[in-house]
Design an enzyme around this catalytic site. Structure first.
Site, PDB file in Angstrom:
ATOM      1  N   PHE A 182       1.037   1.947  12.113  1.00  0.00           N
ATOM      2  CA  PHE A 182      -0.197   1.529  11.523  1.00  0.00           C
ATOM      3  C   PHE A 182      -1.282   2.867  11.429  1.00  0.00           C
ATOM      4  O   PHE A 182      -1.031   3.832  12.017  1.00  0.00           O
ATOM      5  CB  PHE A 182      -1.158   0.568  12.285  1.00  0.00           C
ATOM      6  CG  PHE A 182      -1.199   0.669  13.842  1.00  0.00           C
ATOM      7  CD1 PHE A 182      -1.805   1.811  14.444  1.00  0.00           C
ATOM      8  CD2 PHE A 182      -0.681  -0.184  14.558  1.00  0.00           C
ATOM      9  CE1 PHE A 182      -1.816   1.911  15.886  1.00  0.00           C
ATOM     10  CE2 PHE A 182      -0.406  -0.163  15.948  1.00  0.00           C
ATOM     11  CZ  PHE A 182      -1.174   0.769  16.570  1.00  0.00           C
ATOM     12  N   LEU A 192       5.697 -10.454  16.884  1.00  0.00           N
ATOM     13  CA  LEU A 192       6.150  -9.103  17.262  1.00  0.00           C
ATOM     14  C   LEU A 192       5.800  -8.354  15.969  1.00  0.00           C
ATOM     15  O   LEU A 192       5.993  -8.884  14.844  1.00  0.00           O
ATOM     16  CB  LEU A 192       7.535  -8.764  17.513  1.00  0.00           C
ATOM     17  CG  LEU A 192       8.295  -9.400  18.703  1.00  0.00           C
ATOM     18  CD1 LEU A 192       9.465  -8.990  18.749  1.00  0.00           C
ATOM     19  CD2 LEU A 192       7.220  -8.973  20.169  1.00  0.00           C
ATOM     20  N   SER A 211       0.791  -1.096   0.167  1.00  0.00           N
ATOM     21  CA  SER A 211      -0.036   0.006   0.176  1.00  0.00           C
ATOM     22  C   SER A 211       0.817   1.528  -0.047  1.00  0.00           C
ATOM     23  O   SER A 211       0.323   2.356  -0.238  1.00  0.00           O
ATOM     24  CB  SER A 211      -0.947  -0.135   1.292  1.00  0.00           C
ATOM     25  OG  SER A 211      -0.500   0.241   2.530  1.00  0.00           O
ATOM     26  N   HIS A 212       2.196   1.133   0.186  1.00  0.00           N
ATOM     27  CA  HIS A 212       3.148   2.336   0.082  1.00  0.00           C
ATOM     28  C   HIS A 212       4.368   2.223  -0.616  1.00  0.00           C
ATOM     29  O   HIS A 212       5.280   2.635  -0.277  1.00  0.00           O
ATOM     30  CB  HIS A 212       3.221   2.879   1.819  1.00  0.00           C
ATOM     31  CG  HIS A 212       2.122   3.446   2.100  1.00  0.00           C
ATOM     32  ND1 HIS A 212       1.149   2.659   2.844  1.00  0.00           N
ATOM     33  CD2 HIS A 212       1.577   4.983   2.304  1.00  0.00           C
ATOM     34  CE1 HIS A 212      -0.045   3.521   3.118  1.00  0.00           C
ATOM     35  NE2 HIS A 212       0.417   4.689   2.946  1.00  0.00           N
ATOM     36  N   GLU A 254      -5.208   0.560   1.287  1.00  0.00           N
ATOM     37  CA  GLU A 254      -5.685  -0.692   1.136  1.00  0.00           C
ATOM     38  C   GLU A 254      -7.030  -1.080   0.415  1.00  0.00           C
ATOM     39  O   GLU A 254      -7.271  -2.033  -0.216  1.00  0.00           O
ATOM     40  CB  GLU A 254      -5.775  -1.312   2.528  1.00  0.00           C
ATOM     41  CG  GLU A 254      -4.231  -1.685   3.051  1.00  0.00           C
ATOM     42  CD  GLU A 254      -3.772  -2.882   2.345  1.00  0.00           C
ATOM     43  OE1 GLU A 254      -4.620  -3.748   1.736  1.00  0.00           O
ATOM     44  OE2 GLU A 254      -2.403  -3.168   2.448  1.00  0.00           O
ATOM     45  N   ARG A 300       2.454   3.947  -5.186  1.00  0.00           N
ATOM     46  CA  ARG A 300       2.317   5.326  -4.787  1.00  0.00           C
ATOM     47  C   ARG A 300       2.989   6.345  -5.701  1.00  0.00           C
ATOM     48  O   ARG A 300       2.828   7.365  -5.498  1.00  0.00           O
ATOM     49  CB  ARG A 300       2.999   5.665  -3.163  1.00  0.00           C
ATOM     50  CG  ARG A 300       2.104   4.956  -2.330  1.00  0.00           C
ATOM     51  CD  ARG A 300       1.133   5.766  -1.615  1.00  0.00           C
ATOM     52  NE  ARG A 300       0.155   4.979  -0.889  1.00  0.00           N
ATOM     53  CZ  ARG A 300      -0.999   5.481  -0.361  1.00  0.00           C
ATOM     54  NH1 ARG A 300      -1.356   6.776  -0.647  1.00  0.00           N
ATOM     55  NH2 ARG A 300      -1.705   4.826   0.259  1.00  0.00           N
TER      56      ARG A 300
END
Ligand code: NDP
Ligand code: PYC
Length: 339
Positions: A180, A306, A47-48, A189, A52
Site C-alpha cells: 500500500f 488476508l 490504479s496501476h 486513486e 498507467r
C-alpha cells in the site's frame, strides 16, 4: 463504436507491449513494464493497470526516462547488498536483472538487499514482492515517490505516497502479501476519482489552503494525507531515509524538483529486502512456515480476510474468463497503438 472486451492476458500483453515498442522502448524495458501493467489489470488493481500507459509514454516524451536504457550490475564485491543501476530507465527491468543475485545472496546470508538506483518507478510493488516470495523468501519492498503528502501536523506536500510492500511465502498457497501507499490512498486513486467525477472519501486530502477537501482536483492541487496519522507519516519518512538518502538516491522532494510536475512518473531509487525464514529460524524449535499458517488461519478464523485475497480472486477470474476491459479502455489501447 468500440465494444467492451474480454482479453486473455497474452492478448492484452501483446497490445500493451506493441504500444511501448512503437514508442521506442527496447525489448527489456517494454517487456518488463508490460508485465507489471498487465498484472495490475489482471488483478483488478486499476490504479496501476493500463491507466498507467499514458503516464509512462508522457514521461518518455518529456525526456525524463530512457526507454532504451540497459540496466547494469556495476562492478561490486559479493556481499549481502546487490546494486543495480537502471541507467535512467524504468525500475522493472532493473529489478528483473537483480532478482537472481538477490535470491542467491539471501539464501547464502539469510538476508540480502537489492538497491536499484537511477530508475523511474510508477508501478505497484506487489509484482516484485511476489517474484521474491516465489523463491521461498520473505520480502520487504519500498520506494519514495514525489512530494504529494503533507506530514501529519503540516499542510504542504513533502513526503511521497511512498509505497510499502511485504510478502511471506506459503507452501502450496498464494503468498501473504500486502502492498500500500503510505498516504491514505495511492495518488492514482485520486486521479481516477477525478476522471469519474466522484468525490473523495473524507480524510484523504487537504486543499492548497490546508483545509480538508473531498474535491479530487483541489486535492491534487493541495496535499494528500498520510494513512493512520502520525504512524503513516513516520513510515513515509522512514522510506525517504532508507530508500532515498541511505541508498544515495533522491528523496520525494528532490524527485519532484527534478521532474518539475506531478503529471509524470518520478525517478529515484528503490530498496528490496529478501529474508530466508529457514535461516533466521535455524536452531529454534518449530517450522516458521507451519507456524505462519497457524497465524493466518487464526486471522481468517475471526472472519477477517488476508490482504491480497481480493486480488488473487480477481486474478483467478481473469485467468478463467479473460481480463475485462470497458469499451473506453479498448478504444484507449487502439488510440495509443495508432499514435
Ligand atoms: P489499497 O489501500 O487499495 O490496498 C492496500 C493493501 O491492503 C492491499 O494489499 C489490499 O489487498 C489490502 N487490503 C485492503 N482491504 C483489506 C481488508 N479489508 N483486509 C485485509 N487487507 C486489505 O492500496 P493503496 O491505494 O494504498 O495502493 C495501491 C497500489 O499503489 C499499491 O500496489 C502500491 O504499490 C501502489 N503505489 C505505487 C507508488 C509508486 O510510487 N510506485 C506510490 C503509491 C502507491 P487487496 O489488493 O486484496 O484488496
Ligand atoms: O499512485 O501514488 C501513486 C503513484 C505515484 C507514483 C506512482 N504511483
Amino acid at each position: 463504436m468500440t465494444d467492451s472486451r474480454l482479453l486473455t492476458t497474452g492478448e492484452l500483453s501483446e497490445r500493451v507491449e506493441a504500444i511501448f515498442r512503437k514508442a521506442g522502448f527496447n525489448a527489456a524495458q517494454a517487456g518488463a513494464v508490460t508485465r507489471v501493467i498487465v498484472a495490475g489489470e489482471r488483478d483488478a488493481c486499476k490504479s496501476h493497470g493500463i491507466y498507467r500507459i499514458e503516464g509512462a509514454l508522457r514521461t518518455v516524451k518529456a525526456g525524463k526516462v530512457r526507454p532504451d536504457a540497459e540496466p547494469e550490475v556495476p562492478p561490486q564485491n559479493a556481499s549481502a547488498i546487490v546494486k543495480v543501476n537502471a541507467k535512467g530507465g524504468f525500475a522493472n527491468p532493473a529489478f528483473e536483472l537483480g532478482l537472481p543475485l538477490l535470491v542467491e545472496r539471501a539464501r547464502t546470508y539469510g538476508l540480502a538487499a537489492l538497491v536499484i538506483n537511477d530508475c523511474t518507478h510508477f508501478s505497484a510493488l506487489w509484482p516484485e514482492v511476489e517474484a521474491v516470495t516465489e523463491q521461498g523468501l520473505a520480502a520487504l519492498v519500498m520506494c519514495p515517490s514525489y512530494s504529494a503528502v503533507a506530514p501529519t501536523g503540516g499542510n504542504k506536500p513533502l513526503l511521497g505516497t511512498n509505497p510499502f510492500g511485504f510478502g511471506w511465502p506459503r507452501r502450496g498457497k498464494p503468498p501473504y502479501v500486502f502492498d500500500f501507499a503510505t498516504s491514505v490512498a495511492a495518488r492514482g486513486e485520486i486521479e481516477l476519482h477525478r476522471r469519474a467525477g466522484k468525490p473523495l472519501p473524507e480524510g484523504w486530502a487537504i486543499d492548497a489552503d490546508g483545509r480538508p477537501t473531498t474535491d479530487p482536483s483541489a486535492a491534487l492541487a493541495g496535499a494528500m494525507l498520510p494513512f493512520g496519522g502520525h504512524k503513516g507519516s513516520a513510515i513515509g519518512t522512514m522510506i525517504e531515509l532508507l530508500a532515498g538518502i541511505m541508498i544515495g538516491d533522491l528523496t520525494s522532494p528532490e524527485a519532484l524538483e527534478a521532474l518539475g510536475t506531478t503529471t509524470l512518473a518520478p525517478a529515484h531509487g528503490e530498496l528490496v529486502l529478501a529474508f530466508s525464514p529457514e535461516k533466521f529460524a535455524a536452531g529454534r524449535s518449530g517450522d516458521p512456515f507451519a507456524r505462519a499458517e497457524i497465524l493466518f488461519e487464526t486471522i481468517v478464523g475471526q472472519g477477517a480476510r488476508l490482504p491480497s485475497q481480493r486480488r488473487f480472486a480477481a486474478r483467478a477470474k481473469s485467468q478463467a474468463e479473460g481480463v475485462a476491459l470497458s469499451a473506453a479502455e479498448v478504444a484507449q489501447l487502439d488510440r495509443l497503438l495508432a499514435l
